[in-house]
Design a protein around this motif. Structure first.
Motif, PDB file in Angstrom:
ATOM      1  N   HIS A 132      10.141   4.590   6.388  1.00 12.32           N
ATOM      2  CA  HIS A 132      11.196   4.198   5.448  1.00 12.32           C
ATOM      3  C   HIS A 132      11.936   5.463   5.034  1.00 12.32           C
ATOM      4  O   HIS A 132      11.324   6.405   4.553  1.00 12.32           O
ATOM      5  CB  HIS A 132      10.551   3.497   4.250  1.00 12.32           C
TER       6      HIS A 132
ATOM      7  N   HIS B 158      14.910   7.796   3.151  1.00 11.07           N
ATOM      8  CA  HIS B 158      15.939   8.131   2.157  1.00 11.07           C
ATOM      9  C   HIS B 158      16.535   9.473   2.531  1.00 11.07           C
ATOM     10  O   HIS B 158      15.796  10.433   2.755  1.00 11.07           O
ATOM     11  CB  HIS B 158      15.330   8.236   0.748  1.00 11.07           C
TER      12      HIS B 158
ATOM     13  N   SER C 295      16.941   2.981   3.884  1.00  7.82           N
ATOM     14  CA  SER C 295      17.086   2.433   2.539  1.00  7.82           C
ATOM     15  C   SER C 295      18.504   1.927   2.353  1.00  7.82           C
ATOM     16  O   SER C 295      19.463   2.549   2.813  1.00  7.82           O
ATOM     17  CB  SER C 295      16.809   3.528   1.507  1.00  7.82           C
TER      18      SER C 295
ATOM     19  N   ARG D 216       2.600   0.731   2.084  1.00 10.09           N
ATOM     20  CA  ARG D 216       3.543   1.845   2.135  1.00 10.09           C
ATOM     21  C   ARG D 216       3.029   2.955   1.233  1.00 10.09           C
ATOM     22  O   ARG D 216       2.667   2.707   0.088  1.00 10.09           O
ATOM     23  CB  ARG D 216       4.927   1.395   1.657  1.00 10.09           C
TER      24      ARG D 216
ATOM     25  N   GLU E 286       8.444   8.792  -1.800  1.00  7.47           N
ATOM     26  CA  GLU E 286       9.347   7.992  -2.628  1.00  7.47           C
ATOM     27  C   GLU E 286       8.589   7.399  -3.805  1.00  7.47           C
ATOM     28  O   GLU E 286       9.147   7.238  -4.888  1.00  7.47           O
ATOM     29  CB  GLU E 286       9.984   6.852  -1.827  1.00  7.47           C
TER      30      GLU E 286
HETATM   31 ZN    ZN Z   1      13.197   3.343  -0.689  1.00  7.20          ZN
END
Ligand code: ZN
Length: 232
Positions: free
Chosen positions: A3, A5, A39, A179, A183
């Motif tokens: 994931h 960012h 994201s 997850r 983050e």
């Molecule tokens: Zn995120």
């Protein structure tokens, strides 16, 4: 699955398409098989257009937050028209959504989107528990959400801060997915910063193996998530 960012050269959160392009290329070079999920949340205060930009790169997945939530002292704004617009854009680019659930009502919104054909079942959820302003990182909240899912859908849990590890353990036991990473949490243990995302991933991988649920390969993960299987 990773994931993503983005951050700009100065370290500030960025949803710039070129920043994401660079990140995605670097990931593909290092680990061509990984499922990349961008994201669309970005950071509190970004405009909808900014948040959506990375989707144009056609990653396999993108997050889709299913409602507004207080986020510390800020507000993470996701009114229904924005959610619908984001879902339509994901569809247009062939990107599978991960439905981000920060509060109970977000789950009802997700089911409503599904009934109206805005998102297609089976759904994949990420329960984000422990954001100040959202659902607390309490096991009872996870039990509640999982019990409401019904069959056919998949889910993962992202516990914020000190909730990351216990909720990960619980998700492994309950048959969900997990997850972990910066983050959500930057600590390995109380007072000790994690040295890297990898350190957090390695720990949860050990835990999953000990509990009889070893990690899926990327190909297995694509099957679990109903992804096409092509990297491109
Ligand atoms: Zn995120």
């Amino acid at each position: 699955m990773i994931h993503v960012h983005g951050r700009d050269g100065g370290g500030a959160p960025s949803q710039d398409k070129e920043v994401y392009r660079e990140i995605i290329e670097a990931i593909r070079e290092a680990a061509p098989d990984l499922i990349i999920q961008v994201s669309t949340g970005g950071a509190v205060g970004m405009t909808p257009a900014e948040r959506l930009a990375p989707v144009e790169l056609r990653p396999e997945m993108a997050s889709l937050t299913c409602g507004t939530v207080n986020f510390g002292r800020g507000v993470f704004e996701n009114p229904l028209p924005l959610i619908e617009e984001f879902a339509a854009t994901l569809k247009k680019y062939g990107v599978r959504p991960e439905l981000e659930i920060f509060d109970v009502g977000h789950l009802d919104t997700a089911f409503s989107l599904m009934r109206r054909g805005v998102v297609e079942p089976p759904l994949h959820f990420d329960f984000v528990l422990g954001v100040p302003g959202g659902m607390a990182g309490d096991p009872q909240n996870l039990f509640y959400l999982v019990n409401r899912l019904g069959d056919g859908h998949t889910w993962s849990v992202a516990g914020i801060g000190r909730h990351e590890l216990p909720l990960a353990a619980l998700a492994i036991v309950l048959g969900g997915h997990v997850r972990v990473g910066f983050e959500d949490n930057v600590y390995y243990s109380k007072g000790r910063l994690a040295s890297s995302n990898a350190e957090l991933v390695e720990r949860v991988a050990r835990l999953a193996a000990e509990l009889g649920r070893p990690l899926a390969t990327p190909a297995e993960a694509r099957r679990i998530l109903g992804l096409g299987g092509s990297v491109g």
